[in-house]
Scaffold this motif. Structure first.
Motif, PDB file in Angstrom:
ATOM      1  N   TRP A 254       0.828  -1.205   0.000  1.00 51.33           N
ATOM      2  CA  TRP A 254       0.000   0.000   0.000  1.00 51.33           C
ATOM      3  C   TRP A 254       0.865   1.259   0.000  1.00 51.33           C
ATOM      4  O   TRP A 254       0.472   2.282  -0.574  1.00 51.33           O
ATOM      5  CB  TRP A 254      -0.935   0.005   1.201  1.00 51.33           C
ATOM      6  N   LEU A 255       2.024   1.211   0.634  1.00 58.52           N
ATOM      7  CA  LEU A 255       2.905   2.377   0.626  1.00 58.52           C
ATOM      8  C   LEU A 255       3.341   2.727  -0.794  1.00 58.52           C
ATOM      9  O   LEU A 255       3.515   3.903  -1.128  1.00 58.52           O
ATOM     10  CB  LEU A 255       4.132   2.128   1.503  1.00 58.52           C
ATOM     11  N   ARG A 256       3.521   1.716  -1.630  1.00 56.55           N
ATOM     12  CA  ARG A 256       3.871   1.984  -3.024  1.00 56.55           C
ATOM     13  C   ARG A 256       2.740   2.749  -3.712  1.00 56.55           C
ATOM     14  O   ARG A 256       2.990   3.664  -4.515  1.00 56.55           O
ATOM     15  CB  ARG A 256       4.134   0.666  -3.765  1.00 56.55           C
ATOM     16  N   VAL A 257       1.518   2.369  -3.386  1.00 52.93           N
ATOM     17  CA  VAL A 257       0.364   3.051  -3.962  1.00 52.93           C
ATOM     18  C   VAL A 257       0.286   4.482  -3.438  1.00 52.93           C
ATOM     19  O   VAL A 257       0.095   5.436  -4.204  1.00 52.93           O
ATOM     20  CB  VAL A 257      -0.931   2.279  -3.629  1.00 52.93           C
ATOM     21  N   ILE A 258       0.411   4.637  -2.126  1.00 49.10           N
ATOM     22  CA  ILE A 258       0.342   5.973  -1.522  1.00 49.10           C
ATOM     23  C   ILE A 258       1.458   6.865  -2.063  1.00 49.10           C
ATOM     24  O   ILE A 258       1.244   8.046  -2.368  1.00 49.10           O
ATOM     25  CB  ILE A 258       0.419   5.858   0.015  1.00 49.10           C
ATOM     26  N   TRP A 259       2.648   6.296  -2.190  1.00 49.86           N
ATOM     27  CA  TRP A 259       3.779   7.061  -2.719  1.00 49.86           C
ATOM     28  C   TRP A 259       3.511   7.503  -4.156  1.00 49.86           C
ATOM     29  O   TRP A 259       3.791   8.648  -4.532  1.00 49.86           O
ATOM     30  CB  TRP A 259       5.055   6.223  -2.655  1.00 49.86           C
ATOM     31  N   ALA A 260       2.947   6.603  -4.966  1.00 49.61           N
ATOM     32  CA  ALA A 260       2.652   6.946  -6.367  1.00 49.61           C
ATOM     33  C   ALA A 260       1.602   8.051  -6.444  1.00 49.61           C
ATOM     34  O   ALA A 260       1.717   8.974  -7.262  1.00 49.61           O
ATOM     35  CB  ALA A 260       2.168   5.706  -7.115  1.00 49.61           C
ATOM     36  N   CYS A 261       0.587   7.980  -5.588  1.00 48.84           N
ATOM     37  CA  CYS A 261      -0.441   9.025  -5.572  1.00 48.84           C
ATOM     38  C   CYS A 261       0.169  10.371  -5.196  1.00 48.84           C
ATOM     39  O   CYS A 261      -0.128  11.408  -5.804  1.00 48.84           O
ATOM     40  CB  CYS A 261      -1.547   8.659  -4.580  1.00 48.84           C
ATOM     41  N   TRP A 262       1.037  10.344  -4.194  1.00 50.76           N
ATOM     42  CA  TRP A 262       1.683  11.572  -3.727  1.00 50.76           C
ATOM     43  C   TRP A 262       2.626  12.136  -4.794  1.00 50.76           C
ATOM     44  O   TRP A 262       2.610  13.323  -5.096  1.00 50.76           O
ATOM     45  CB  TRP A 262       2.440  11.274  -2.441  1.00 50.76           C
ATOM     46  N   ARG A 263       3.450  11.263  -5.358  1.00 50.00           N
ATOM     47  CA  ARG A 263       4.457  11.697  -6.334  1.00 50.00           C
ATOM     48  C   ARG A 263       3.813  12.282  -7.587  1.00 50.00           C
ATOM     49  O   ARG A 263       4.245  13.317  -8.099  1.00 50.00           O
ATOM     50  CB  ARG A 263       5.324  10.496  -6.719  1.00 50.00           C
ATOM     51  N   ASP A 264       2.763  11.627  -8.071  1.00 47.91           N
ATOM     52  CA  ASP A 264       2.139  12.042  -9.332  1.00 47.91           C
ATOM     53  C   ASP A 264       0.978  13.001  -9.134  1.00 47.91           C
ATOM     54  O   ASP A 264       0.392  13.470 -10.113  1.00 47.91           O
ATOM     55  CB  ASP A 264       1.640  10.809 -10.094  1.00 47.91           C
ATOM     56  N   ARG A 265       0.633  13.261  -7.845  1.00 46.49           N
ATOM     57  CA  ARG A 265      -0.541  14.084  -7.529  1.00 46.49           C
ATOM     58  C   ARG A 265      -1.780  13.547  -8.244  1.00 46.49           C
ATOM     59  O   ARG A 265      -2.574  14.283  -8.831  1.00 46.49           O
ATOM     60  CB  ARG A 265      -0.296  15.553  -7.904  1.00 46.49           C
ATOM     61  N   THR A 266      -1.947  12.220  -8.140  1.00 43.69           N
ATOM     62  CA  THR A 266      -3.060  11.519  -8.769  1.00 43.69           C
ATOM     63  C   THR A 266      -3.907  10.846  -7.706  1.00 43.69           C
ATOM     64  O   THR A 266      -3.366  10.168  -6.826  1.00 43.69           O
ATOM     65  CB  THR A 266      -2.535  10.445  -9.749  1.00 43.69           C
TER      66      THR A 266
END
Length: 286
Positions: A254-266
């Motif tokens: 889930w951290l990978r998902v949260i990180w991707a959302c944060w990084r891409d602002r998606t």
């Protein structure tokens, strides 16, 4: 380095105070239970949850064995109706619990027991009120947080847990160089020690414990509403991992998902963030 957003710090303060009040409520309920064990065991036995509205109302009305001496099944059932009892037990079953409870061994007088029980009930009730107030404040703060919408759609996260994740993991997201650093700081990744041919993987103790608790709470809840999360968890269990270990493996995914959302602002989208490839990648995690 950019300072942590004030909105994030506010959520952190609110959720930490809530956690402190929840801990205080647990302690207060345990103290009430111990008090009843010593002076009024029947008062503890009638209702399943001692800090429920109906149990506290019962102790207000019947704080000692003497007060409940003439209580009948009919009177108890009428009392439950007046106080909106949501349980399905009839008065006859509830009165049976009361009558079969151990007899009180207290040598204190009725007036003193009434005061002791009343004060403790008041403490439990007041803590329940403050927790509800903090829940409302957290829900309101989450609505206005600049990046809450990025992960608000995560399965079964809820407003309080969302506030905890933002408040505790948010500052780490703002300074982390990558997901691996994030996993280490939240305790989702183990500590690996290598010397020659010897390799040892241990549980990581030196972490932000509030952040780990927030993340693990979400991860554990998510598997009940996400097939992707359930697959990762169940596969870990099938490999012999204990429940806490399997939850940590899922939390790292889930951290990978949260990180991707944060990084891409998606904003979180299961169609984008859940793929067979990612499940296969997680399978190799320890």
């Amino acid at each position: 380095m950019t300072p942590t957003l004030p909105e994030t710090l506010e959520l952190q303060a609110l959720t930490r105070q809530r956690a402190d009040h929840v801990e205080a409520r647990v302690a207060a309920v345990n103290q009430l239970a111990a008090l009843l064990d010593e002076h009024w065991p029947g008062g503890k036995a009638v209702f399943a949850s001692l800090d429920s509205d109906i149990a506290l109302a019962f102790l207000d009305r019947y704080p000692t064995p003497a007060d409940a001496a003439r209580l009948t099944a009919g009177r108890l059932e009428a009392f439950c109706k007046r106080h909106g009892y949501s349980g399905k037990r009839p008065g006859s079953a509830l009165i049976e619990r009361l009558r079969t409870a151990p007899a009180a061994a207290s040598r204190l007088g009725r007036t003193v027991i009434t005061r002791l029980v009343g004060v403790q009930v008041q403490l439990v009730r007041s803590l329940r009120v403050t927790i509800r107030e903090l829940d409302a404040a957290i829900a309101e703060a989450v609505k206005t947080h600049p990046w809450a919408e990025l992960i608000a759609g995560l399965p079964r996260i809820g407003s309080v847990n969302l506030g905890q994740v933002i408040g505790e993991i948010g500052p780490m997201l703002e300074r982390a160089n990558g997901c691996a650093q994030l996993a280490a700081e939240t305790g989702a990744a183990p500590v690996t020690k290598e010397s020659g041919k010897h390799r040892q993987v241990n549980f990581r103790h030196a972490v932000n414990r509030r952040a780990r608790q927030a993340l693990m709470t979400f991860a554990d809840n998510s598997r009940h509403d996400s097939d992707w999360a359930a697959t990762i968890y169940n596969n870990a269990r099938s490999r012999g991992k204990r429940h806490p270990h399997a939850v940590r493996i899922l939390a790292r995914a889930w951290l990978r998902v949260i990180w991707a959302c944060w990084r891409d602002r998606t904003c979180y989208d299961p169609a984008i963030h859940h793929t067979t490839t990612k499940i296969n990648t997680v399978e190799g995690l320890t």
